[in-house]
Design an enzyme around this catalytic site. Structure first.
Site, PDB file in Angstrom:
ATOM      1  N   CYS A 118       0.862  -1.397   0.178  1.00 42.95           N
ATOM      2  CA  CYS A 118      -0.051  -0.056   0.032  1.00 42.95           C
ATOM      3  C   CYS A 118       0.852   1.343  -0.006  1.00 42.95           C
ATOM      4  O   CYS A 118       1.412   1.585  -1.042  1.00 42.95           O
ATOM      5  CB  CYS A 118      -0.953  -0.033   1.282  1.00 42.95           C
ATOM      6  SG  CYS A 118      -2.367   1.138   1.012  1.00 42.95           S
ATOM      7  N   HIS A 218      -3.547  -4.889   0.669  1.00 47.18           N
ATOM      8  CA  HIS A 218      -3.004  -5.499   1.949  1.00 47.18           C
ATOM      9  C   HIS A 218      -3.130  -7.139   1.870  1.00 47.18           C
ATOM     10  O   HIS A 218      -4.105  -7.774   2.495  1.00 47.18           O
ATOM     11  CB  HIS A 218      -3.841  -5.013   2.917  1.00 47.18           C
ATOM     12  CG  HIS A 218      -3.436  -3.327   3.301  1.00 47.18           C
ATOM     13  ND1 HIS A 218      -2.537  -3.076   4.267  1.00 47.18           N
ATOM     14  CD2 HIS A 218      -4.111  -2.172   2.637  1.00 47.18           C
ATOM     15  CE1 HIS A 218      -2.476  -1.795   4.096  1.00 47.18           C
ATOM     16  NE2 HIS A 218      -3.236  -1.247   3.244  1.00 47.18           N
ATOM     17  N   GLU A 220      -1.609  -8.883   3.880  1.00 46.94           N
ATOM     18  CA  GLU A 220      -1.280  -9.340   5.239  1.00 46.94           C
ATOM     19  C   GLU A 220      -2.792  -9.553   5.858  1.00 46.94           C
ATOM     20  O   GLU A 220      -2.812 -10.095   6.899  1.00 46.94           O
ATOM     21  CB  GLU A 220      -0.380  -8.497   5.887  1.00 46.94           C
ATOM     22  CG  GLU A 220      -1.248  -7.280   6.956  1.00 46.94           C
ATOM     23  CD  GLU A 220      -1.465  -6.106   5.527  1.00 46.94           C
ATOM     24  OE1 GLU A 220      -1.996  -5.041   5.888  1.00 46.94           O
ATOM     25  OE2 GLU A 220      -0.932  -6.248   4.174  1.00 46.94           O
TER      26      GLU A 220
END
Length: 239
Positions: A118, A218, A220
């Site tokens: 990001c 994202h 994660e």
């Protein structure tokens, strides 16, 4: 899993902000959502946090690491790419900007594996001389990249065939999104390697580098470990 001494050490950059915790604490803090270190750990790496420091220390820090993750966070200072702040742009954190630009500069010169997430992708583009769109809804006419602030929502991206990104993530695929800025003019040496349905650049990479890749979404925040496993494999070779 490999013994800890054989697992690559991956540095993850952090926020620098004011935070509240416990019953009374309200102080400046360096912090990181727990999903980031867990993301590295689940792929077999050892995670260490890299709070903002003197940019002159970047080489010494990276000398001890095998890979780097540039985490998400605040908007970059638009002065870094010669622009005035948009009314919807967030307040920049110059200490973080300077530190992470120095880390990225050293990592790229050394060939250290890098994954930008990001803000990390935007940082990579600005480092290369590119620019950012400071408020994406102005350009695409919708807010589906950031519909509910503070909440990840999914949209589809399509990797560009023949790129490292596509090799790791054959698409199209649904990804977790939460951003209101994006790449505008691409930086020197970078190629766009994935796009959203509205044409927004969703991934970048440096062709020819051992592993220098960034995504606007994202990873994660979801269970897909393919990107970070690619980073950890490259970092294991570095180690």
């Amino acid at each position: 899993m490999d013994a800890p001494e054989h697992r690559p050490l991956i540095g993850v950059t952090t926020y620098l902000t004011r935070a509240r915790w416990g019953v009374a604490w309200d102080l400046p803090a360096t912090l990181l959502p727990a999903a980031y270190p867990a993301y590295v750990q689940r792929a077999g790496g050892l995670a260490v946090m890299l709070p903002p420091d003197d940019p002159a220390s970047a080489a010494a820090v990276l000398h001890r690491l095998d890979g780097l993750v540039l985490a998400g966070g605040e908007d970059l200072d638009p002065a870094l790419y010669g622009a005035r702040p948009h009314p919807r742009a967030g307040t920049p954190v110059p200490e973080r900007d300077r530190w992470e630009l120095a880390l990225l500069d050293v990592a790229l010169r050394r060939g250290l594996p890098v994954l930008g997430i990001c803000r990390g992708m935007q940082l990579m583009n600005v480092h290369a001389g590119g620019t950012l769109c400071q408020h994406l809804p102005d350009e695409v006419g919708h807010d589906r990249h950031n519909p509910v602030p503070g909440t990840f929502t999914d949209h589809t991206v399509t990797p560009v065939p023949g790129t490292r990104t596509a090799g790791l993530l054959p698409g199209p695929l649904a990804v977790a999104t939460q951003h209101h800025q994006s790449v505008d003019r691409l930086g020197t040496g970078l190629v766009a390697t994935a796009h959203a349905e509205d044409g927004t650049v969703e991934a970048l990479e440096y062709p020819g580098k051992p592993f220098a890749l960034a995504v606007q979404w994202h990873p994660e925040a979801r269970d897909d470990l393919r990107l970070v496993r690619g980073l950890v494999r490259a970092a294991t070779r570095e180690a």
